[in-house]
Scaffold this active site. Sequence first.
Site, PDB file in Angstrom:
ATOM      1  N   ASP A   1       0.800  -1.228   0.000  1.00  0.00           N
ATOM      2  CA  ASP A   1       0.000   0.000   0.000  1.00  0.00           C
ATOM      3  C   ASP A   1       0.830   1.275   0.000  1.00  0.00           C
ATOM      4  OD1 ASP A   1       1.138   0.002   2.481  1.00  0.00           O
ATOM      5  OD2 ASP A   1      -0.719  -0.246   3.609  1.00  0.00           O
TER       6      ASP A   1
ATOM      7  N   GLU B   1      -0.538  -8.949  -1.463  1.00  0.00           N
ATOM      8  CA  GLU B   1      -1.129  -8.395  -0.239  1.00  0.00           C
ATOM      9  C   GLU B   1      -2.315  -7.484  -0.601  1.00  0.00           C
ATOM     10  OE1 GLU B   1       1.443  -7.116   3.393  1.00  0.00           O
ATOM     11  OE2 GLU B   1       0.335  -5.308   2.824  1.00  0.00           O
TER      12      GLU B   1
ATOM     13  N   GLU C   1      -2.253   5.158   2.898  1.00  0.00           N
ATOM     14  CA  GLU C   1      -2.144   3.754   2.473  1.00  0.00           C
ATOM     15  C   GLU C   1      -3.483   3.109   2.107  1.00  0.00           C
ATOM     16  OE1 GLU C   1      -0.600   5.064   5.114  1.00  0.00           O
ATOM     17  OE2 GLU C   1       1.537   4.733   4.792  1.00  0.00           O
TER      18      GLU C   1
ATOM     19  N   HIS D   1       5.821   4.830  13.171  1.00  0.00           N
ATOM     20  CA  HIS D   1       6.192   5.699  12.038  1.00  0.00           C
ATOM     21  C   HIS D   1       5.016   6.211  11.218  1.00  0.00           C
ATOM     22  CE1 HIS D   1       5.297   2.889   8.730  1.00  0.00           C
ATOM     23  NE2 HIS D   1       5.695   1.941   9.546  1.00  0.00           N
TER      24      HIS D   1
ATOM     25  N   ARG E   1       2.181   8.204   9.367  1.00  0.00           N
ATOM     26  CA  ARG E   1       1.995   9.634   9.069  1.00  0.00           C
ATOM     27  C   ARG E   1       0.855  10.249   9.887  1.00  0.00           C
ATOM     28  NH1 ARG E   1       4.797   8.942   4.336  1.00  0.00           N
ATOM     29  NH2 ARG E   1       5.433  10.851   3.277  1.00  0.00           N
TER      30      ARG E   1
ATOM     31  N   HIS F   1      12.578   4.971  13.114  1.00  0.00           N
ATOM     32  CA  HIS F   1      12.404   5.211  11.680  1.00  0.00           C
ATOM     33  C   HIS F   1      13.105   6.521  11.310  1.00  0.00           C
ATOM     34  CE1 HIS F   1      10.449   5.915   7.838  1.00  0.00           C
ATOM     35  NE2 HIS F   1       9.854   4.734   7.901  1.00  0.00           N
TER      36      HIS F   1
END
Length: 408
Positions: free
Chosen positions: A101, A123, A137, A219, A221, A251
């Site tokens: 994604d 996936e 995503e 991590h 967003r 990250h």
Amino acid sequence: MGASKKRVLIVIGTRPEAIKLAPVIQTLRERPGSFDVGVCATSQHRRMMDQALDFFNIVPDFDLDIMRDRQELHEIACGVIAGLHEVLRVWRPDWVVVQGDTTTTFAAGIAAFYERIRVAHVEAGLRTGNIDAPWPEEANRRLTSVISSLHFAPTASARANLLQEGIAERNIHVTGNPVIDALLRTVAAVSGNSALARQLDSRFSYLDRNRKMILVTAHRRESFGAGLERICRALREIALGNSVEVVCPVHPNPNVEGPVHELLGGLHPIHLLEPLQYVEFVYLMERCHFIITDSGGIQEEAPSLGKPVLVMRDVTERPEAVAAGAARVVGTQTEKIVSEACRLLHDRTEYQKMSQSPNPYGDGEAARRIADVLSAAEERWESSELLPGKMHHLLGGFPAPGCAAHER
Ligand code: UD1
Ligand code: UDP
């Protein structure tokens, strides 16, 4: 149908794509009579993707080298579409394989679609139902479904999501997630190599074996800013209020690295580390007491190792581990994260219940299933057999060939 050798381009942009597609690349390359395999790195991630590719001995045939510090989503998308366009014109694969994604996933898919090259999506079918979480995503994954001709769903519920959106049943294959292939191969590599096992022990010899260890990553967003600050406050409370060690590979996104080091740096029971090599991270997953994370891949891996996971998100597109009892969605509120972590530290029954749940994400054979399907698939664009079933849905009810109502 399916007898000729296929040219397959595998596109990888980030760390999780490298880890999850490594078994697929290895398996396709073990069948040179069936596949001519190319690997295109977009390098949306530079250091973390290279680290994962190195571990699996994968050298990209093409490298778009697009990563820029603090890159924005439109820059990633433009870089991937423009760069991949050139590669596709030169190499002309029959199939482009994308995974997951990320923005690389969607942008590589659309670049292939523009060139009328078939897209296979590994996936596929994970959904939260909320377009804003995870962001961006959830949208990347949905958009990729629209332009894909083959959908490799890791679980039955991912398959059900795709069917509900009008994807033709014959184009969906439940394969398990190849991250389990990667994980099991890595666990076996360590247990079959005592020198490597000793090397890992000594690499982390500073960790106190008399204390429970909690492994943490964050991590997303949508957590940048206030969410990440609440997460850091929770980690601080957990570390200072209990006899534990907290290990956190950080990250390198500046929106993560900066605040995490500012809020947690120098605090003794918390170890802030650079991103780890996959084998090192797998070692720590095996060694830890439990995991607190907002990562997608780690939610899938942890149940295979019998490690409970607290998921620092409001929603997850991986409900199977929650349903199985291996994972719990705890959001990003400090108090909730602390109370759930303390429960796992101090309530033995609760801990055992979570650590003994089954792994819903695969048996380590996903890559073989993906290779089997790809080798039998028809790739000609004009074939009605594999026209994306989704088209019917999008075009307002005009049935696309190969997308009859009874198949949805
Ligand atoms: C990306 C994916 C996310 C995935 C995550 C895995 C998108 C929109 N996001 O998020 O879905 O879960 O990767 O980790 O596709 N950076 C480095 N070195 C690296 C990698 C990143 O310095 O090896 C820094 C750079 O400043 C870069 C920033 O991190 O600009 C953000 O990278 P980016 O790929 O945009 O997003 P991620 O947050 O990593
Ligand atoms: N991982 C790793 N090193 C680390 C942290 C994670 O190799 O320091 C692995 C982890 O085992 C999993 C993948 O990276 O397979 C998850 O990547 P990430 O959390 O960056 O992305 P997501 O899965 O959330 O998209």
